[in-house]
Every structure is written in C-alpha cells, then in structure tokens.
Design a protein around this motif. Structure first.
Motif, PDB file in Angstrom:
ATOM      1  N   ARG A   3     -18.896  12.642 -21.825  1.00  0.00           N
ATOM      2  CA  ARG A   3     -20.074  12.125 -22.519  1.00  0.00           C
ATOM      3  C   ARG A   3     -21.364  12.387 -21.747  1.00  0.00           C
ATOM      4  NH1 ARG A   3     -18.290   6.092 -23.221  1.00  0.00           N
ATOM      5  NH2 ARG A   3     -20.251   5.889 -24.396  1.00  0.00           N
ATOM      6  N   LEU A   4     -21.254  12.695 -20.453  1.00  0.00           N
ATOM      7  CA  LEU A   4     -22.435  12.984 -19.632  1.00  0.00           C
ATOM      8  C   LEU A   4     -22.387  14.392 -19.043  1.00  0.00           C
ATOM      9  CD1 LEU A   4     -22.958   9.614 -17.698  1.00  0.00           C
ATOM     10  CD2 LEU A   4     -24.025  10.365 -19.823  1.00  0.00           C
ATOM     11  N   ASP A   5     -21.658  15.274 -19.669  1.00  0.00           N
ATOM     12  CA  ASP A   5     -21.584  16.642 -19.167  1.00  0.00           C
ATOM     13  C   ASP A   5     -22.973  17.237 -18.987  1.00  0.00           C
ATOM     14  OD1 ASP A   5     -18.863  16.700 -19.029  1.00  0.00           O
ATOM     15  OD2 ASP A   5     -18.557  17.930 -20.813  1.00  0.00           O
ATOM     16  N   GLY A   6     -23.223  17.832 -17.827  1.00  0.00           N
ATOM     17  CA  GLY A   6     -24.485  18.505 -17.555  1.00  0.00           C
ATOM     18  C   GLY A   6     -25.597  17.606 -17.067  1.00  0.00           C
ATOM     19  N   LYS A   7     -25.384  16.291 -17.027  1.00  0.00           N
ATOM     20  CA  LYS A   7     -26.441  15.365 -16.623  1.00  0.00           C
ATOM     21  C   LYS A   7     -26.331  15.021 -15.135  1.00  0.00           C
ATOM     22  CE  LYS A   7     -27.074  13.267 -21.177  1.00  0.00           C
ATOM     23  NZ  LYS A   7     -28.309  14.018 -21.470  1.00  0.00           N
ATOM     24  N   VAL A   8     -27.494  14.743 -14.547  1.00  0.00           N
ATOM     25  CA  VAL A   8     -27.581  14.309 -13.153  1.00  0.00           C
ATOM     26  C   VAL A   8     -28.199  12.917 -13.133  1.00  0.00           C
ATOM     27  CG1 VAL A   8     -28.597  14.765 -10.892  1.00  0.00           C
ATOM     28  CG2 VAL A   8     -27.828  16.675 -12.329  1.00  0.00           C
ATOM     29  N   ALA A   9     -27.549  11.999 -12.438  1.00  0.00           N
ATOM     30  CA  ALA A   9     -27.995  10.606 -12.411  1.00  0.00           C
ATOM     31  C   ALA A   9     -28.224  10.130 -10.980  1.00  0.00           C
ATOM     32  CB  ALA A   9     -26.962   9.710 -13.088  1.00  0.00           C
ATOM     33  N   LEU A  10     -29.183   9.240 -10.837  1.00  0.00           N
ATOM     34  CA  LEU A  10     -29.455   8.530  -9.590  1.00  0.00           C
ATOM     35  C   LEU A  10     -29.252   7.050  -9.860  1.00  0.00           C
ATOM     36  CD1 LEU A  10     -30.626   8.108  -6.716  1.00  0.00           C
ATOM     37  CD2 LEU A  10     -32.914   8.315  -7.729  1.00  0.00           C
ATOM     38  N   ILE A  11     -28.391   6.408  -9.077  1.00  0.00           N
ATOM     39  CA  ILE A  11     -28.052   5.000  -9.275  1.00  0.00           C
ATOM     40  C   ILE A  11     -28.350   4.231  -7.998  1.00  0.00           C
ATOM     41  CG2 ILE A  11     -26.254   3.340  -9.876  1.00  0.00           C
ATOM     42  CD1 ILE A  11     -24.738   5.634 -11.239  1.00  0.00           C
ATOM     43  N   SER A  12     -29.223   3.240  -8.072  1.00  0.00           N
ATOM     44  CA  SER A  12     -29.492   2.399  -6.901  1.00  0.00           C
ATOM     45  C   SER A  12     -28.481   1.263  -6.832  1.00  0.00           C
ATOM     46  CB  SER A  12     -30.918   1.846  -6.949  1.00  0.00           C
ATOM     47  OG  SER A  12     -31.062   0.880  -7.979  1.00  0.00           O
ATOM     48  N   GLY A  13     -28.250   0.772  -5.623  1.00  0.00           N
ATOM     49  CA  GLY A  13     -27.271  -0.294  -5.442  1.00  0.00           C
ATOM     50  C   GLY A  13     -25.868   0.145  -5.822  1.00  0.00           C
ATOM     51  N   ALA A  14     -25.524   1.394  -5.492  1.00  0.00           N
ATOM     52  CA  ALA A  14     -24.286   1.999  -5.991  1.00  0.00           C
ATOM     53  C   ALA A  14     -23.114   1.909  -5.030  1.00  0.00           C
ATOM     54  CB  ALA A  14     -24.541   3.462  -6.348  1.00  0.00           C
ATOM     55  N   ALA A  15     -23.268   1.204  -3.921  1.00  0.00           N
ATOM     56  CA  ALA A  15     -22.189   1.148  -2.934  1.00  0.00           C
ATOM     57  C   ALA A  15     -21.065   0.215  -3.349  1.00  0.00           C
ATOM     58  CB  ALA A  15     -22.743   0.719  -1.573  1.00  0.00           C
ATOM     59  N   ARG A  16     -21.342  -0.722  -4.230  1.00  0.00           N
ATOM     60  CA  ARG A  16     -20.326  -1.681  -4.652  1.00  0.00           C
ATOM     61  C   ARG A  16     -20.741  -2.316  -5.971  1.00  0.00           C
ATOM     62  NH1 ARG A  16     -21.311  -6.721  -0.361  1.00  0.00           N
ATOM     63  NH2 ARG A  16     -23.347  -7.366  -1.186  1.00  0.00           N
ATOM     64  N   GLY A  17     -19.884  -3.150  -6.524  1.00  0.00           N
ATOM     65  CA  GLY A  17     -20.212  -3.916  -7.713  1.00  0.00           C
ATOM     66  C   GLY A  17     -20.523  -3.059  -8.926  1.00  0.00           C
ATOM     67  N   GLN A  18     -21.526  -3.475  -9.682  1.00  0.00           N
ATOM     68  CA  GLN A  18     -21.890  -2.783 -10.909  1.00  0.00           C
ATOM     69  C   GLN A  18     -22.291  -1.335 -10.646  1.00  0.00           C
ATOM     70  OE1 GLN A  18     -23.720  -6.787 -13.106  1.00  0.00           O
ATOM     71  NE2 GLN A  18     -25.015  -5.025 -12.751  1.00  0.00           N
ATOM     72  N   GLY A  19     -23.063  -1.107  -9.595  1.00  0.00           N
ATOM     73  CA  GLY A  19     -23.512   0.247  -9.307  1.00  0.00           C
ATOM     74  C   GLY A  19     -22.362   1.182  -8.997  1.00  0.00           C
TER      75      GLY A  19
END
Length: 255
Positions: A3-19
């Motif tokens: 569903r996200l083929d070809g996309k690049v994402a940046l996620i903050s707080g991604a070390a645990r939990g929701q992120g």
C-alpha cells in the motif's frame, strides 16, 4: 503490491510504542522509512531489524537543526520524502493549580513545538516530491479535557489546530495534513504516572464500547491509511482511534 510502494516516510518517536509499530507497518507495506528518536540504541535496533529499507537518525524534536538533519537523511538515503509522521510525545501529569511552569513548558516544547518544527522542516521536501502526507499525532485529549493533564491536553489541542491550518495552507501543493487522536494505547507512556497508581486500568477499559486497551498496531493501521493514496481526498480532518471512549457514557453492565 504494498500500500506504500515507492513512498519514503520519516517517523519521529519511532524507537518504540506507536512509532515503532508505524515503522514496521510502513516497511511491510513497501515504504522506505527513516526512524527518528532520542532513544538511539532502541531506534538503531528496530532499524537494523527492518533491513535496508529503514535507517535511523537521532532526533530531538525541539531542535530545528536536528529536524533539518532528519529530513536530509531521508532525501539523501532514499531520494525524496513523501510522508511525515509526527509521533513523538511526552506526558506529564499535574493539576492546573500545582503544575510547575517548567514541566508545562517541557510538554509544550516536545508535543506542540516539535510538531510545528517537523512540519516546517518537511514541507520543502514534500513539495519537491510533488506532494505527500503529514500525519500529526494528537490525542483524545485534543478533543476533550481530562483532569490532571492540563499541559498534555493544551499541547494536543494545539496539534489539532495546527493540523487544520497546515491543511488549508498546503492543499494546493498536494500536501495532505491530518491528525490522529488515540485514546489509551498500551505503550510505556501510559504506565501509571504519579497520582494514578491506584487507578484500576482494567476496569476503565472494560467500560469502553470496545472493552480493551488500544494496541500500537491499532494506531499504526490508521497512520498507514493516512500515509497511503487510499486517503487521497482526506485533509484537515481528525481520525479517532479510542475504542469508543469519546462516543458517550458506557451502558450499565448487566449480569
């Protein structure tokens, strides 16, 4: 096909939990993801587990220079940026009358200013990619007041308002901006804070229309939808994932 083929994402707080759950879901659906956090050891471990479709960068969301570095990491490593998920947040519990200003401002700096700086840093890259999606993590506390959370609630109402303003400003650039409003989710952040140790959380969740605590994966699924082209006509909107907490008072339990 993901569903996200070809996309690049940046996620903050991604070390645990929701992120972390969001990063795992995004990679599983074909995205390349930059995980950003203060928890370097944990974040690096998650990125390593996700393989060459993921990278980790240190990020203090209160610092504009570190946001610039995180966005640059996405564009240099993966060529562009399509999605920003402003997930990082903190909770400090305290009544209006007694909360120290220092603690109040800590929450505002991370939850509110951090979200603002993230959007500000990401917009040029999103525009250069031809558009994209910003997903801001607010809370049910961004829709209703909860006693003992004055700083957190203020910050999450601000995220809700900034989301709408950004959606209006950025729509003509094909940049969509929406907010997610989780209820209680089983992450380290909701471990019983001072003053709430005696609360029977199981009985609280049992009173919900969907009688359980939320899982990080519940929030990740909603973030995935908003990051994908499935939500192409959604912007400036609030998406609640709370098990029915805000729907109304629970029905009396019957035997």
């Amino acid at each position: 096909m993901g569903r996200l083929d070809g996309k690049v994402a940046l996620i903050s707080g991604a070390a645990r939990g929701q992120g972390e759950a969001e990063a795992r879901a995004f990679v599983r659906e074909g995205a390349r993801v930059v995980l950003a956090d203060l928890l370097d050891k944990e974040g690096e471990q998650v990125a390593e587990e996700l393989g060459d479709r993921a990278a980790y960068v240190h990020l203090d969301v209160r610092r504009p220079d570190e946001w610039a570095t995180a966005v640059a990491a996405a564009t240099s490593r993966f060529g562009k940026l399509d999605v920003l998920v402003n997930n990082a947040g903190i909770l400090r519990v305290g009544a209006l009358e007694t909360m120290p200003l220092e603690e109040y401002l800590q929450v505002i700096q991370v939850n509110q200013v951090g979200c603002f700086l993230g959007m500000q840093a990401a917009v040029p890259a999103l525009r250069a990619a031809g558009g994209g999606s910003i997903v801001n993590t607010s809370s049910t506390s961004g829709l209703a007041g909860i006693a003992g959370t004055v700083a957190y609630t203020a910050s999450k109402f601000a995220v809700r308002g900034m989301t709408k303003t950004a959606a209006v400003e950025l729509g003509h650039d094909n940049i969509r901006v929406n907010s997610i409003h989780p209820g209680a989710v089983d992450t380290p952040m909701i471990a019983a804070p001072p003053g709430f140790e005696d609360v029977d959380s199981d009985s609280v969740y049992a009173g919900l229309p969907l009688p359980r605590v939320g899982k990080p994966e519940d929030v990740a699924a909603l973030a995935l939808f908003l990051a994908s082209d499935e939500s192409a006509y959604c912007t400036g909107s609030e998406f609640v994932v709370d098990g029915g907490f805000l729907a109304g008072p629970p029905l009396p339990r019957t035997s």
